[in-house]
Design an enzyme around this catalytic site. Structure first.
Site, mmCIF file in Angstrom:
data_model
loop_
_atom_site.group_PDB
_atom_site.id
_atom_site.type_symbol
_atom_site.label_atom_id
_atom_site.label_comp_id
_atom_site.label_asym_id
_atom_site.label_seq_id
_atom_site.Cartn_x
_atom_site.Cartn_y
_atom_site.Cartn_z
ATOM 1 N N GLU A 2 0.832 -1.209 0.000
ATOM 2 C CA GLU A 2 0.000 0.000 0.000
ATOM 3 C C GLU A 2 0.861 1.250 0.000
ATOM 4 O O GLU A 2 1.947 1.265 0.604
ATOM 5 C CB GLU A 2 -0.935 0.057 1.214
ATOM 6 N N THR A 3 0.358 2.276 -0.666
ATOM 7 C CA THR A 3 0.933 3.611 -0.575
ATOM 8 C C THR A 3 -0.139 4.526 -0.006
ATOM 9 O O THR A 3 -1.283 4.520 -0.457
ATOM 10 C CB THR A 3 1.409 4.125 -1.942
#
Length: 269
Positions: A46-47
Site C-alpha cells: 500500500e501507498t
C-alpha cells in the site's frame, strides 16, 4: 511536478522488516488516477496519501484503493513525526473512507485507534478456496468471514508456516483477502497469522494492521484477555501489540523505520 515520497517499514524497529508502505504527503489532495499511478510505481502493498489541508488519508495498492490500512496509517504518522509536524504526546485525526482514525505519538511507538470488525462464523467453507490455499479441512479449527475477507484458524504453527498457496488459482475465485491464524506456541506471543490478498495485487502482505483488528476480536474472546501480542509470520515478519477497546474499537501499537525518502517526478494531472 515534484512530490516528496517516502518508504517506511511499519510494525518493526528494524529496516527491511515489517511491512513497507509508500507515503506521499501533499498540501492539497491530488487526482485519484495519479495516486494509483504512484502506488503502481512504488510497488509495495500500500501507498498512503495524506492531504494536509483537510487531513484526508487514502490508501492504494498497486491495483486498487482500499478503505482501511493499518501499516500505511502508521507510516504516515511516523513521517509526520520525523518532519516535526507531530511530537511525543500529540494525537492526530485522519479523515478516511472508514471514518475518523486517530494516531497517538508515544516515545517509541504509535497507537492507532481503528474500528473493530464483526466476524460471522455462519458461513460455508468453499472447498476450492481451501484447496488453493493448501489447507486440509481436518486442520481447520474455526472458519469465519469479516469485511469481505475470510478468517481461518488452523491447528498449529507448523500448518500456518508451511502454507504455500496457489495464487494464480486463487485469483480465479471471487475474493478480497484470506487471514489465517493459529495460537502461538511461545509464551511471549498470543497468536500468529498470515494474510493473502492476490485479488488486489498483494499475494502475501508482510504485516497487516487491519487484519489485527479482526485477530484482536477473535483471540480476545477465545483467550479471555483484551491486551494481546501477535506476530505476522511472513518472510519479513512483524509484531503488533493490540487491545480490544470497549467502544467497538481496536488499538494497534507499533513502531516504524524510514528507509527511503526523496522526490518523485510526476506529470501534472
Amino acid at each position: 511536478m515534484d512530490l516528496e515520497i517516502y518508504q517506511v517499514d511499519s510494525f518493526t524497529t528494524e529496516a527491511f522488516k515489517g511491512n513497507p508502505a509508500g507515503v506521499c504527503i501533499t498540501k492539497n489532495g491530488i487526482a485519484e488516477r495519479l495516486m494509483l499511478s504512484i502506488a503502481e510505481e512504488m510497488a509495495v502493498s500500500e501507498t498512503a496519501f495524506l492531504s494536509l489541508s483537510d487531513m484526508t488519508l487514502r490508501w492504494f495498492t498497486p491495483k486498487a484503493e482500499v478503505k482501511l490500512c493499518g501499516h500505511g496509517t502508521l507510516a504516515v504518522a511516523h513521517v509526520l513525526t520525523e518532519r516535526g509536524l507531530l511530537k511525543q504526546g500529540d494525537q492526530i485525526n485522519f479523515e478516511t473512507a472508514s471514518g475518523t482514525l486517530t494516531a497517538l505519538i508515544n516515545e517509541a511507538t504509535i497507537e492507532l485507534d481503528f474500528p473493530s470488525p464483526i466476524i460471522n462464523f455462519d458461513v460455508t467453507q468453499p472447498p476450492e478456496l481451501l484447496d488453493y490455499l493448501g489447507i486440509e479441512k481436518s486442520k481447520i479449527i474455526s472458519f469465519g468471514h469479516f469485511d469481505s475477507k475470510f478468517l481461518i484458524e488452523v491447528d498449529s504453527e507448523k500448518t500456518l508456516r508451511n502454507l504455500q498457496p496457489n495464487f494464480d488459482a486463487l485469483k480465479q475465485l471471487n475474493g478480497r483477502g484470506v487471514l489465517v491464524t493459529t495460537r502461538s506456541e511461545s509464551d511471549n506471543l498470543d497468536f500468529l497469522s498470515r494474510y493473502f490478498a492476490p485479488w488486489v495485487g498483494v499475494n502475501e502482505d508482510p504485516v497487516t494492521g487491519l487484519a489485527h483488528c479482526a485477530l484482536t476480536v477473535y483471540w480476545s474472546e477465545k483467550l479471555g484477555k483484551i491486551q494481546l501480542k501477535g506476530f505476522q509470520a511472513s518472510t519479513r515478519g512483524g509484531y503488533v501489540a493490540t487491545e480490544l477497546l470497549p467502544n467497538g474499537r481496536t488499538k494497534l501499537v507499533g513502531s516504524a523505520v524510514t528507509v527511503i525518502k526523496g522526490t518523485i517526478q510526476v506529470p501534472i494531472i
